[in-house]
Enzyme design. Structure first.
Site, PDB file in Angstrom:
ATOM      1  N   HIS A  70     -34.104  -1.792 -27.219  1.00  0.00           N
ATOM      2  CA  HIS A  70     -32.795  -2.588 -27.847  1.00  0.00           C
ATOM      3  C   HIS A  70     -32.005  -1.296 -28.446  1.00  0.00           C
ATOM      4  CE1 HIS A  70     -34.367  -6.624 -28.398  1.00  0.00           C
ATOM      5  NE2 HIS A  70     -35.579  -5.937 -28.342  1.00  0.00           N
ATOM      6  N   GLU A 135     -36.450  -0.576 -31.298  1.00  0.00           N
ATOM      7  CA  GLU A 135     -35.030  -0.752 -31.429  1.00  0.00           C
ATOM      8  C   GLU A 135     -34.556   0.669 -31.640  1.00  0.00           C
ATOM      9  OE1 GLU A 135     -32.563  -2.736 -32.106  1.00  0.00           O
ATOM     10  OE2 GLU A 135     -33.527  -4.685 -32.212  1.00  0.00           O
ATOM     11  N   HIS A 175     -32.558  -4.804 -23.315  1.00  0.00           N
ATOM     12  CA  HIS A 175     -32.467  -6.204 -23.960  1.00  0.00           C
ATOM     13  C   HIS A 175     -31.831  -6.981 -23.029  1.00  0.00           C
ATOM     14  CE1 HIS A 175     -31.249  -8.506 -27.799  1.00  0.00           C
ATOM     15  NE2 HIS A 175     -32.052  -9.296 -26.782  1.00  0.00           N
ATOM     16  N   ASP A 187     -27.062  -4.738 -24.869  1.00  0.00           N
ATOM     17  CA  ASP A 187     -27.583  -3.543 -25.529  1.00  0.00           C
ATOM     18  C   ASP A 187     -28.781  -3.464 -24.610  1.00  0.00           C
ATOM     19  OD1 ASP A 187     -30.147  -4.123 -27.576  1.00  0.00           O
ATOM     20  OD2 ASP A 187     -28.736  -5.847 -26.932  1.00  0.00           O
TER      21      ASP A 187
END
Length: 204
Positions: A70, A135, A175, A187
């Site tokens: 992500h 992330e 993602h 993203d």
């Protein structure tokens, strides 16, 4: 006053102990809440654990078979961690990787982080059930780059996960690849997935 040789010896012992202690701490963080076995993080120098309340148990017997990458859309590590600590937001990821490679683990890999939302991979829904979310701190505006240190740290995580899980290259995804309906998420934008997969196969 101790001799220079004595000071040097004590400094060496202290340095070795700090290295061992750091390795043990990292190992414990990955082991906590995992099923059966866990990798032993040793390659990533800066790795801390800040537990998010936003997770639950994976379905019983569900193995980890995928990694979802992500972009935070939030400009700083601190603000991202703050978001994932909020029980009101009801969102989290297993790992957050800052631009300089600093890693914050927020959910044990054996548990289900709430990162992918409505999703499917190869026709199988509920990607959170069987994936690990990573992330990358990035504004997700298509202009903010992904520095080499950040990509190396994220690839280190994938290599560690592969010590406990079967995660083939084609199941390292973005993602945007799994979000449903298609187009719900964009993203991480301008992310070279092929290059990242190669990096995950390399020795570092």
């Amino acid at each position: 006053m101790p001799s220079p040789e004595g000071r040097h010896t004590r400094q060496d012992r202290l340095r070795r102990w700090r290295t061992v202690r750091l390795s043990l701490v990292r190992m414990g963080l990955m082991l906590w809440g995992t099923v059966a076995h866990a990798p032993q993080p040793s390659d990533i120098a800066r790795w801390v654990f800040v537990p998010s309340p936003n997770y639950d148990a994976r379905p019983l017997g569900t193995p980890i078979t995928a990694v979802v990458v992500h972009a935070t859309e939030i400009d700083t590590l601190q603000d991202t961690v703050g978001c994932f600590l909020s029980p009101v937001m009801k969102v989290s990821a297993h790992f957050v990787v800052d631009r300089d490679g600093f890693v914050v683990q927020m959910v044990p890999v054996g548990m289900r982080a709430w990162h992918a939302g409505r999703s499917a991979l190869n026709g199988v829904p509920h990607v959170n059930d069987y994936s690990v979310g990573i992330e990358l701190v990035n504004r997700a505006d298509g202009k903010d780059p992904y520095p080499a240190a950040q990509l190396r740290a994220a690839a280190d995580i994938v290599r560690l996960l592969r010590q406990i899980a079967e995660i083939p290259d084609h199941r390292i995804v973005r993602h945007l690849d799994v979000a449903r309906p298609k187009g719900r998420k964009e993203d991480p934008p301008d992310f070279d997935l092929r290059a990242f997969r190669r990096l995950c196969r390399s020795a570092g």
